[in-house]
Every structure is written in C-alpha cells, then in structure tokens.
Design an enzyme around this catalytic site. Structure first.
Site: not given
Length: 250
Positions: A47, A36
């Site tokens: 994130d 990924e």
C-alpha cells in the site's frame, strides 16, 4: 456508453466507522459493483502513503480485526446484493488460524479474500478454507513475476486474479500502455477473469482497461477524498459518488 465495472477499496473504520459507511454508500450510489474492504494493518507492504496513513490512523484508535469484521457485517446487511471482498495481510489471518478466520469472514458476508503476501501456490490452506466457506481466494499477479510462475498462476484454475498493473505500491499514477495490456493477456491465458488495479484514479485509465479486465480496482483515490473531506460528510459523499461515476462511465 457502457458501464465499466468497479471494485472500490475502503479501509475499514477510516476515519471513523460512520464516515467509512458514508463512503461505502456513496461508492455504491456512484456505481461500484464490488467493495474491497481492507482490515487496517501496521506494515502494509503493497500500500502507498494514502492507505498506509489511513491504516495507521485507525489502528491508533485500538481498532481490532473484530471491529473490521463488524463493519463489514454492517455494510453487508445494508447492501446484501453487493459482493464484499476482504483484503488483508497474512499475519492477521494466519494468527487466529486461516480456517477459523475464513469461517468468521464468511459469516459476516465476505465473498472473497485478497491476501497479497500469501503466494498462490503456498497459501497455507487459504484457497481450500475459502471454498469450504463459500468464498473465493483471489491471488495477486504482478508484472515482476517470473514468466514461468506467471504462466503457472494463469493456469491454476482461479476464477479471478487480481492484477497489480505495475511494480511497487498503490496510489501513484499508472500508465496503461502496451506492456500493461500484454501482461494482462498473459494472466488471462488460462481463462481466469481479471481485476486490474494499482494507481487507477480517473476515467481515462478505466476506459483503457475496460476491454481487458472484468473490473477496474480503485482505492487510494477514494482514500484521499475521504482524508480531505472528513470534516464534511456531505462533501465527502458527493465527491466519492462523483469520482465513482467518472471511473465507471468513461
């Protein structure tokens, strides 16, 4: 011991294209089944600090989307058998036009798109553009979703769904408990296969998920190893490979 499938997350170009490629090779050698690859973004909402820091560092080099796609193409040419999923945020793919972006992504070897801030039912044509270019759109399910909405996603016919294993950001430790497994059961109710991530960093966690997901997803743990060993490529490679082996062979 049965191997656990691993989708490993990398930030394109972090800390350099060369070291990111070293990390990708080590991940595959360590047993990663899917890569990924994230295009660096200035305001990544899902994130944690490790990945945010990596994105900031790469962007300071004036790294562009085109550079990220070129990096993906390099990996795809070396490992054509390893599926690559592109992870990004809506504005990076919406600005050039989603159909146009998907065509470019497919041309460099991308097999699937993970765009966390594009809802599955208001995706600006992403699912259709992926299909048109031989890719899949992998929507994100989170435990914070309303039950009726979760049920709608589970039954929307996606081949794969990315399951964020808890609310919040990536990178902090995740406990796999009954609530986690119950959430995964709900998401898989419509027949979609699952990828489970957010805070996966060791073999104990991946073993707890092995029977429920098609692949575990680990990212921040690898980004931290890269950060700590960026001045020693051989140590970086050895530690990434060892961590991938731990996660896939527990």
């Amino acid at each position: 011991m049965e191997k656990i499938k691993l989708m490993s997350h990398l930030v394109a170009g972090y800390p350099t294209d060369e070291l990111a490629l070293t990390a990708a090779r080590a991940l595959i050698k360590g047993g990663a089944d899917i890569l990924e690859i994230q295009l660096p973004f200035s305001d990544p909402s899902a994130d944690g600090p490790a990945i945010q820091g990596a994105c900031t560092e790469v962007l300071q080099r004036q790294y562009r989307t085109a550079d990220g796609l070129k990096f993906i193409e390099t990996i795809h040419k070396e490992f054509p058998e390893v599926p690559i999923y592109l992870m990004s945020y809506c504005s990076l793919i919406y600005t050039p036009g989603i159909a146009n972006f998907c065509k470019k992504a497919a041309s460099v070897g991308v097999k699937g798109m993970i765009i966390p801030d594009l809802p599955f039912d208001f995706d600006e044509g992403l699912t259709a553009a992926c299909k048109e270019n031989g890719m899949i759109n992998i929507p994100v399910a989170a435990p914070s979703m309303a039950p009726d909405r979760l049920e709608k996603l589970a039954n929307a016919g996606f081949p794969y769904i990315y399951c964020a294993l808890r609310v919040g950001i990536t990178g902090t430790d995740t406990k796999i408990d009954d609530a986690t497994l119950n959430f995964l059961k709900k998401v898989s109710a419509g027949g979609s296969k699952l990828y489970g991530g957010f805070g996966i960093s060791n073999g104990e966690q991946s073993a707890a998920l092995a029977d429920t997901v098609d692949a575990v997803v680990a990212g921040s743990v690898f980004v931290r190893i890269i950060s700590e060993n960026q001045n020693d490529a051989s140590a970086l490679s050895a530690k990434i490979e060892a961590k991938a082996k731990e996660i896939t062979h527990s």
